[in-house]
Enzyme design. Sequence first.
Site, mmCIF file in Angstrom:
data_model
loop_
_atom_site.group_PDB
_atom_site.id
_atom_site.type_symbol
_atom_site.label_atom_id
_atom_site.label_comp_id
_atom_site.label_asym_id
_atom_site.label_seq_id
_atom_site.Cartn_x
_atom_site.Cartn_y
_atom_site.Cartn_z
ATOM 1 N N SER A 192 0.847 -1.184 0.000
ATOM 2 C CA SER A 192 0.000 0.000 0.000
ATOM 3 C C SER A 192 0.892 1.246 0.000
ATOM 4 O O SER A 192 1.662 1.435 -0.935
ATOM 5 C CB SER A 192 -0.956 -0.042 1.190
ATOM 6 O OG SER A 192 -2.011 0.864 1.029
ATOM 7 N N HIS B 179 -7.485 -5.600 -1.340
ATOM 8 C CA HIS B 179 -6.341 -4.901 -0.757
ATOM 9 C C HIS B 179 -5.807 -5.605 0.491
ATOM 10 O O HIS B 179 -4.671 -5.373 0.891
ATOM 11 C CB HIS B 179 -6.761 -3.466 -0.418
ATOM 12 C CG HIS B 179 -5.619 -2.519 -0.197
ATOM 13 N ND1 HIS B 179 -4.721 -2.189 -1.183
ATOM 14 C CD2 HIS B 179 -5.225 -1.826 0.910
ATOM 15 C CE1 HIS B 179 -3.828 -1.328 -0.718
ATOM 16 N NE2 HIS B 179 -4.108 -1.106 0.557
#
Length: 667
Positions: free
Chosen positions: A510, A623
Site C-alpha cells: 500500500s 487490498h
Amino acid sequence: MKQGIKAEDLYRLQFVSDPQISPDGERVAYVAKRINQDKNYESHLYICGLNSGASVQWTNGCHKDFSPRWSPDGKTLAFVSDRSGKNQVWLISSEGGEAVQLTGSTQGAGSPVWSPDGKSLLVTVAVEEEKEEEKALKPLEVTHLKYKADGKGLLNEVYSQLLHINLETKEEVQLTDGAYHHFDAAWSPDGQKIAYCKSRGQGDTISFASDLIVRTMNGKEARINQETGSFTDPVWSADGEHLAFLGQTFEFGSATLGNVYTAEVGSGKVLCLTREFDDHAGDAMVGDMHFGHPSPKPFWSKDGKGIFFIASTEGNASLHYVTMEGEVSQITQQKCHLYGYSMDVESDYAVFAASSPTVPGDLFYASLSNLSEEVRLTDMNEELLSSVSLSQPEEFTFINDEGFTVQNWLLKPPHYTEGCKYPMVLEIHGGPHAMYGNTFFHELQLLAASGYVVLYSNPRGSYGYGQQFVKACMEDYGGGDYRDLMAAVDHVVTHCDFVDPDQLVVTGGSYGGFMTNWIVGHTSRFKAAVTQRSISNWLSFYGVSDIGYYFTKWEIGNHVWEDPEKLWQHSPLRLSSKVETPLLILHGEEDFRCPIEQGEQLFIALKQQGKSVKFVRFPKSDHNLSRNGDPGLRVNRLQYIVSWFDDHLGQAEQGGRLNENIAADRV
C-alpha cells in the site's frame, strides 16, 4: 534445534479476540479464529471460567461464529454466524445446547445488542432501498462519488438499518430507514433511548463521515455532534445522562488523531476530553494476524468520573484513562498490542486480548488496581510455538533531520551466530498513518527465519508520536519519509557489523508499496525489491481508487485538475527509467483501494524498457490479501517474497550461494 517459522505455519496459527465478561463476573466469552483442514477460515465461541482458567469450546462446525453478547441475566449468548449461508443473529444457552437462529434477513444481520431488561434485541440488518423485480443482467447507474469499496466491489442500494426484535412476541420493527448506514447501537440504562451512528451517505466526499444520533423509542431523533467527522462507539454512563464516544474531525485529513468525547445528552453539550493528549485514541497497529477484530469501545469508570480507552503510543497499543477534566494516564505498561478488552468495573478487574512479537494473541486477566499480576487465561498457539524458534525484536531510535525521534526495530534470524554477516530486508508499513510495534507479525518472523535481519521503522507519518509527526509526510510523500527510512538503514549498516551492506532488499504494501517504488527510483543500493498493492501513479489513482477522490487531496495536496504536475512529481511511475533494482510486483485482481492498474502501469513501463521485473496477479483478492485473503494465496504470496530475495541475493554473491550461516538458519 527448533526450526524457524514457515509460510505454511499460517495454517496452524490461531487468534483470540472479542472478550466479553459475563454479568455475574465469573466467565468470559471470546472468539477463536483459525484456518481449518480445508484451508478455509473458521471461528468459534469459547467460554472461560475466570476462577478455574479453563476454556470450553461453545460452538463447532466449518463456519464463522463471532460477536458473542451476554444477556443481562447471563443465561443466553447472542452471536452472529454464517452457518445458514449469510450472517444471521443466533441465540445459545450459556449452559450449553443447540443454537437457535433468530434472524432470517435476506441480506444478513449482525451486531446484537441486548435491551437492559433482556426482553429484546437491537440488531443491524442490510435492507435494499428498492427490490429488484428480476435478476436479469442490467447496467449500474452511478450518481454518487462512493459507488465502490475495497472488499465489497460495486455498491448496490443496500444499507444497514436497526431492527428491534421482541424476544417474547418475535415482533420485528425496523427503527431506521433511508440511504444511510446505521451502526454501533447502544441502549440507555433505562431502555428508553438508543444511541447509534449514522453515515453521511454515499454522496458525501468523505466516505466514512458519520454522525452520533440519540433516538427515543417513540422515534424522536437528535444529532449529538456539531462538527463534521467520524464518530463511533457510543457508550452510556450508568446514570444515562452522558455518552462517551470516539471520533475525529478530519482537521488534518486522514492524519487527524482520534479522540475521546463525552456528550451531555440533555443539553447536547459535547466535550473532547483528549484534546491535549497528543496521541491517537484507537488501535493503529499494523499486523497480518489481527485484521477484522472488533474495535474496543470505551468503558466508563465505576464512579462515572472518567473513561478507559485504547491508545496507540510509541509502538504499543495500551489501556489509558481520561478524567472528565481531560487528564490522561496510561494504565497498562507492557510492551504489547492490547487490541481488545472487557471490564467489570464494579469488581475492579478486566480481561485483555493482547499480542506481542512472540505471542499471536491470547487473553489475560488482571485487577485494575494491580495490573502487574496478570494471569494468562489462554495459550492457543502453545503446540506451534513450542516447536518453532521466534525472534525477539531489538529497538533503537534516532533523531531525524526535523528533530523528530524515529522508532525502529530489528529482528535477527532466530539462529543468529555472533560474527556472521546477514542480508537485511527493509519492511515499510502501509497507511501511511499506521504504526509498527510490539505485536506478532507472521511475515516479519518468516523473513527472519529465512536468514534475514529485518528492519521495520515508523517514519514520519506514522501514528504513535503526536499530531505533528503523523501529519509530517502530508504533501511530501517521498521527501522526509524517504529520508527517515534511508537514515534507519544507514544507522543499521553503520552500527551493526552483522548486517552486510551489499545485501539489502526492500518491500512494503500500500503506502509501503508506494515507498518501495519510490526507493528503487532513487537509489540502487537495494539488490531486490518487492512492491505490494502499491501506488505508482497519483493521476490515475485519483479516479480509480475507492478513496482516491479525497485521499489524494488530503495526502498530496491537490485535486487532479488543480495541479496535475504536482501529482505526477510524486508518482513513482515517472521514475521508471531510473529503476535498476529487480522488482517483483504483487497485486490483487480485486483491489479497489490501490487498483491493479497501478501495478499494470509500472510493470509495462519497466518491461518496455527491458528492466528486471515480474508481475504476479492474485485472483479474487482485494487490498487485504496479506491479512484476510485466501489462506493458500497468502502462503503463495509469502513464498514469492522470500524466493525473489533469495534468488537475487544469490546472484549478487556471484557464487550463486548465500553465506553459510544463512543456509544453516534455513535447516
